[in-house]
Design an enzyme around this catalytic site. Structure first.
Site, PDB file in Angstrom:
ATOM      1  N   ALA A  73       0.841  -1.193   0.000  1.00 49.15           N
ATOM      2  CA  ALA A  73       0.000   0.000   0.000  1.00 49.15           C
ATOM      3  C   ALA A  73       0.876   1.244   0.000  1.00 49.15           C
ATOM      4  O   ALA A  73       1.999   1.229   0.511  1.00 49.15           O
ATOM      5  CB  ALA A  73      -0.926   0.014   1.214  1.00 49.15           C
ATOM      6  N   ASP A  74       0.353   2.306  -0.575  1.00 49.66           N
ATOM      7  CA  ASP A  74       1.043   3.590  -0.534  1.00 49.66           C
ATOM      8  C   ASP A  74       0.008   4.703  -0.556  1.00 49.66           C
ATOM      9  O   ASP A  74      -0.994   4.601  -1.265  1.00 49.66           O
ATOM     10  CB  ASP A  74       2.003   3.751  -1.712  1.00 49.66           C
ATOM     11  CG  ASP A  74       2.958   4.912  -1.492  1.00 49.66           C
ATOM     12  OD1 ASP A  74       3.899   4.757  -0.694  1.00 49.66           O
ATOM     13  OD2 ASP A  74       2.738   5.985  -2.083  1.00 49.66           O
TER      14      ASP A  74
END
Length: 199
Positions: free
Chosen positions: A73-74
């Site tokens: 995730a970012d």
């Protein structure tokens, strides 16, 4: 076996809250923006690259009894065309908070899940409105240290909540991981039939 490709304590807490059993392992990557890269493409690319890096390190442990799933995730903040990641220092945190003051901005989180059979990804966007923040408030907030490791230099679940009268979209996305979308993505990743990558 589920591995979260992140050292973020917020993402760890959110997955735990959602009842998932996993371990966390940071993926150390260059997170620089590519030339002319849009925010949505940026967070989706980094989410996938993080997941891929951890998958590559553990692919030998994948088994039919305990299939390996890696989640990346970012998150970034976008205000008036400016992409804000984590601040480099206190001065950068001040710059970001001054940009956010009195405006509505977007929080984008890219998520990606990798298994032996496929890679799937998704994107969540939440609109966040800030009240005007005084210089003194900005200074106090920076001195607390809270904004220094957060995308956009603030934590909605922390002191900065006092400046946020409204959001449109998923609250958990602003914290760092859109839980409902993540659960759906993990379910899609673990389907036995390979599917086309979600864009």
């Amino acid at each position: 076996m589920l591995i979260l490709a992140s050292a973020s304590p917020r993402r760890h807490e959110l997955l735990t809250q959602a009842g998932l059993t996993f371990r966390a392992e940071a993926a150390n990557l260059n997170e620089d923006l590519l030339p002319n890269e849009a925010a949505a493409a940026y967070v989706q690319r980094l989410a996938e690259e993080k997941a891929q890096a951890v998958w590559n390190a553990h692919r030998a442990s994948d088994s039919s009894e305990d299939p390996l799933v890696v989640l990346g995730a970012d998150t970034c903040v976008v205000v008036e065309g400016h992409i804000l990641g984590k601040p480099a220092d206190s001065a950068d945190a001040r710059r970001m908070l001054e940009l956010l003051s009195g405006r509505t901005h977007a929080v984008l989180t890219g998520i990606a899940a990798i298994t032996a059979k496929k890679t799937v990804r998704d994107l969540d966007i939440t609109q966040v409105t800030f009240n005007v923040i005084t210089d003194a408030e900005v200074g106090r907030y920076i001195s607390s240290g809270e904004p220094l490791d957060k995308a956009g230099a603030y934590a909605i679940q922390g002191y900065a909540a006092r400046w946020i009268p409204r959001i449109e979209g998923c609250y958990f996305n602003v914290v760092g991981l859109p839980i409902a979308r993540t659960i759906a993505l993990l379910a899609q990743a673990q389907l036995d039939t390979p599917v086309a990558e979600k864009v």
